[in-house]
Design a protein around this motif. Structure first.
Motif, short mmCIF file in Angstrom:
data_model
loop_
_atom_site.label_atom_id
_atom_site.label_comp_id
_atom_site.label_asym_id
_atom_site.label_seq_id
_atom_site.Cartn_x
_atom_site.Cartn_y
_atom_site.Cartn_z
N ALA A 51 1.31 51.46 38.12
CA ALA A 51 1.52 50.11 37.59
C ALA A 51 0.19 49.60 37.04
CB ALA A 51 2.07 49.17 38.65
N ARG A 52 0.27 48.56 36.22
CA ARG A 52 -0.91 47.97 35.60
C ARG A 52 -0.74 46.46 35.55
NH1 ARG A 52 -2.45 46.68 30.31
NH2 ARG A 52 -0.39 47.33 29.57
N VAL A 53 -1.83 45.74 35.80
CA VAL A 53 -1.78 44.27 35.78
C VAL A 53 -1.60 43.80 34.33
CG1 VAL A 53 -3.02 42.14 36.29
CG2 VAL A 53 -3.22 44.10 37.83
N LEU A 54 -0.51 43.08 34.09
CA LEU A 54 -0.22 42.56 32.76
C LEU A 54 -0.72 41.14 32.57
CD1 LEU A 54 3.47 43.79 32.28
CD2 LEU A 54 1.38 44.87 31.46
N ARG A 55 -0.43 40.28 33.57
CA ARG A 55 -0.77 38.87 33.46
C ARG A 55 -1.17 38.34 34.82
NH1 ARG A 55 4.19 39.48 31.77
NH2 ARG A 55 5.06 38.08 33.34
N ILE A 56 -1.94 37.26 34.81
CA ILE A 56 -2.32 36.56 36.03
C ILE A 56 -2.00 35.09 35.82
CG2 ILE A 56 -4.20 35.99 37.63
CD1 ILE A 56 -5.63 38.50 36.67
N ASN A 57 -1.23 34.52 36.73
CA ASN A 57 -0.83 33.12 36.59
C ASN A 57 -2.07 32.23 36.67
OD1 ASN A 57 0.40 30.47 37.04
ND2 ASN A 57 2.27 31.65 37.36
N PRO A 58 -2.22 31.27 35.76
CA PRO A 58 -3.42 30.44 35.75
C PRO A 58 -3.46 29.37 36.84
CG PRO A 58 -1.96 29.75 34.00
CD PRO A 58 -1.34 30.97 34.62
N ILE A 59 -2.36 29.16 37.56
CA ILE A 59 -2.34 28.13 38.60
C ILE A 59 -1.97 28.77 39.94
CG2 ILE A 59 -1.74 26.32 36.95
CD1 ILE A 59 1.13 26.47 38.01
N ALA A 60 -2.40 28.11 41.02
CA ALA A 60 -2.04 28.56 42.37
C ALA A 60 -0.76 27.87 42.80
CB ALA A 60 -3.18 28.25 43.35
N GLN A 61 0.00 28.56 43.65
CA GLN A 61 1.25 28.00 44.13
C GLN A 61 1.00 26.86 45.11
OE1 GLN A 61 4.37 29.35 42.88
NE2 GLN A 61 2.73 30.04 41.52
N ALA A 62 1.81 25.83 44.99
CA ALA A 62 1.66 24.69 45.89
C ALA A 62 2.02 25.11 47.31
CB ALA A 62 2.58 23.55 45.44
N GLY A 63 1.25 24.64 48.26
CA GLY A 63 1.50 24.95 49.67
C GLY A 63 0.77 26.19 50.13
N SER A 64 1.16 27.35 49.60
CA SER A 64 0.53 28.61 50.04
C SER A 64 -0.81 28.86 49.37
CB SER A 64 1.47 29.79 49.75
OG SER A 64 1.67 29.92 48.35
N ARG A 65 -1.07 28.22 48.23
CA ARG A 65 -2.30 28.43 47.46
C ARG A 65 -2.46 29.88 47.00
NH1 ARG A 65 -1.67 23.77 47.79
NH2 ARG A 65 -3.21 22.16 48.24
N SER A 66 -1.36 30.60 46.94
CA SER A 66 -1.41 31.99 46.46
C SER A 66 -1.33 32.01 44.94
CB SER A 66 -0.27 32.80 47.07
OG SER A 66 0.98 32.23 46.72
N VAL A 67 -1.78 33.12 44.36
CA VAL A 67 -1.80 33.29 42.91
C VAL A 67 -0.85 34.44 42.56
CG1 VAL A 67 -3.21 33.82 40.90
CG2 VAL A 67 -4.16 32.46 42.77
N LEU A 68 0.01 34.20 41.59
CA LEU A 68 0.99 35.22 41.18
C LEU A 68 0.35 36.16 40.17
CD1 LEU A 68 4.25 33.10 40.80
CD2 LEU A 68 3.51 34.50 42.73
N VAL A 69 0.49 37.46 40.45
CA VAL A 69 -0.01 38.51 39.57
C VAL A 69 1.18 39.36 39.15
CG1 VAL A 69 -1.52 40.52 39.40
CG2 VAL A 69 -2.26 38.52 40.68
N TYR A 70 1.27 39.67 37.85
CA TYR A 70 2.41 40.40 37.31
C TYR A 70 1.97 41.80 36.91
CZ TYR A 70 4.07 35.60 37.05
OH TYR A 70 4.41 34.31 37.35
N LEU A 71 2.60 42.82 37.52
CA LEU A 71 2.27 44.21 37.26
C LEU A 71 3.39 44.84 36.44
CD1 LEU A 71 0.79 43.42 40.05
CD2 LEU A 71 0.58 45.86 40.37
N GLY A 72 3.02 45.57 35.40
CA GLY A 72 3.99 46.24 34.55
C GLY A 72 4.19 47.69 34.97
N ILE A 73 5.44 48.14 34.93
CA ILE A 73 5.81 49.50 35.34
C ILE A 73 6.70 50.09 34.26
CG2 ILE A 73 6.91 50.90 37.12
CD1 ILE A 73 6.51 48.48 39.02
#
Length: 382
Positions: free
Chosen positions: A257-279
């Motif tokens: 897999a390869r990282v395609l995009r990284i979300n520019p904002i953190a999720q409310a509450g968990s403060r996690s960041v969404l990373v999108y991997l392409g397959i």
């Protein structure tokens, strides 16, 4: 002093003298202990424990890939939900789940009789409006000629001009209504917006459907994505284009897999960041399957031991080091981890600080031993 008291004291003195004489006699009868000579080695009170060669590992320098764990559910990069844009009876729906479709392919139809009639009605109204425009145009031309000759006033010409403009506007409105009717007639044909496969069929032929009713769902499995939520500390190290290896449920071989995009904002509450991997799509990969793996961020050279050799039954992590034939507990600071595969066995190795390269460390199979215990190893450590 009474005579009885004197007799008692005399008896006690005699008993004490007799006991002292007996002790001296016993000590004289035993030979004195021999002190060891300076050149004689003292024999150990306990034999050393036997240690199998497989119970020892050597601290070695290796390339450790600093990786971030990722997990999530696979999703198709392209999905489409075909809905009814007009109400009516559903016809000619022949595709089913798993069928492959092409972009633009006709999937179903909605009974067009009502919408064909509306098109005819709108066309006739447009024709009638065109006739009114023609009449108003002739009236305007006649009045203009009369005004030029001075037979009628300018006011009559202005009235003709207004009538002509109104007729033209009515005609344009009729033409717009005709376009709307034609658009509704075209919407009775349901086409595939993307190429892919039918994942769900949500209606049946002969069913009367309303506007926005869901008919079929399409997915394109040629490209899949994994949406992984990373802690903020790990997301800082991730960059677009980084590679990862994922283990998908139901498959033995890992998937790249390869990282395609990284979300520019953190999720409310968990403060996690969404990373999108392409397959890339492969046989056996399906939307909805769970996948997990590690996303490599960088590689370092460091001293490492198997993670199972690092013990945590003390306040600080430590390893059991064999120095000579004696066990010693050495505190270490674990760092980066990596997976090492030998044959069909995959072992996790961890970077350690506090050990020298080549040191012999007890594996987890040796168990916990007290510091200072002597060991015997038959052959060299692996």
């Amino acid at each position: 002093m009474k005579r009885s008291t004197l007799w008692i004291l005399g008896g006690l003195v005699c008993a004490a003298l007799a006991a002292a004489g007996m002790r001296m006699y016993v000590q004289r009868g035993q030979p004195p202990a021999q002190a060891p000579s300076p050149g004689t080695a003292v024999q150990p009170t306990q034999a050393p424990l036997e240690l199998a060669p497989a119970d020892l590992v050597t601290v070695q320098r290796m390339a450790l890939s600093l990786a971030v764990p990722v997990s999530g559910t696979l999703k198709a990069s392209q999905t489409a939900l075909v809905k009814a844009r007009v109400a009516g009876e559903l016809m000619d729906l022949t595709v089913r789940e798993g069928d492959a479709v092409k972009a633009g392919q006709v999937l179903a139809r909605i009974d067009p009789a009502e919408y064909e009639a509306r098109v005819r009605q709108a066309r006739q109204q447009a024709d009638a409006a065109q006739s009114q425009v023609d009449i108003a145009q002739r009236q305007f031309d006649n009045n203009k000629a009369l005004v030029d000759q001075g037979f009628i006033s300018q006011t009559a010409l202005q009235n003709s001009t207004a009538s002509l403009a109104g007729a033209r506007a009515t005609h344009q409105a009729a033409l717009a209504a005709l376009d709307v009717a034609r658009k509704a007639l075209d919407d009775t044909v349901l086409r595939a917006p993307i190429a892919g496969q039918v994942s769900q069929r949500l209606a049946q032929p002969g069913e009367r459907v309303a506007i926005e009713a869901r008919i079929v769902e399409l997915v394109n499995l040629s490209r899949l994505e994994l949406e992984a939520a990373l802690p903020a500390a790990d997301a800082v190290q991730v960059r677009t284009g980084m590679r990862a290896q994922l283990q998908v449920e139901g498959r033995e071989e890992p998937v790249n897999a390869r990282v395609l995009r990284i979300n520019p904002i953190a999720q409310a509450g968990s403060r996690s960041v969404l990373v999108y991997l392409g397959i890339d799509g492969e046989p056996g990969l399906r939307q909805g399957l769970f996948a997990e793996g590690r996303l490599g961020t960088r590689s370092v050279q460091a001293l490492a031991v198997p993670l199972s050799s690092v013990r945590t039954d003390k306040p600080q992590p430590y390893v059991q080091v064999l120095e000579g034939d004696t066990v010693r507990h050495v505190l270490v600071k674990p760092g980066a981890r990596t997976e090492v595969t030998q044959g069909h066995l995959t072992t996790t190795w961890v970077e350690v600080q506090g050990l020298a390269e080549g040191a012999r460390v007890l594996a987890a199979s040796a168990g916990a031993l007290r510091e200072g215990v002597r060991l015997s190893v038959g052959t060299a450590a692996r």
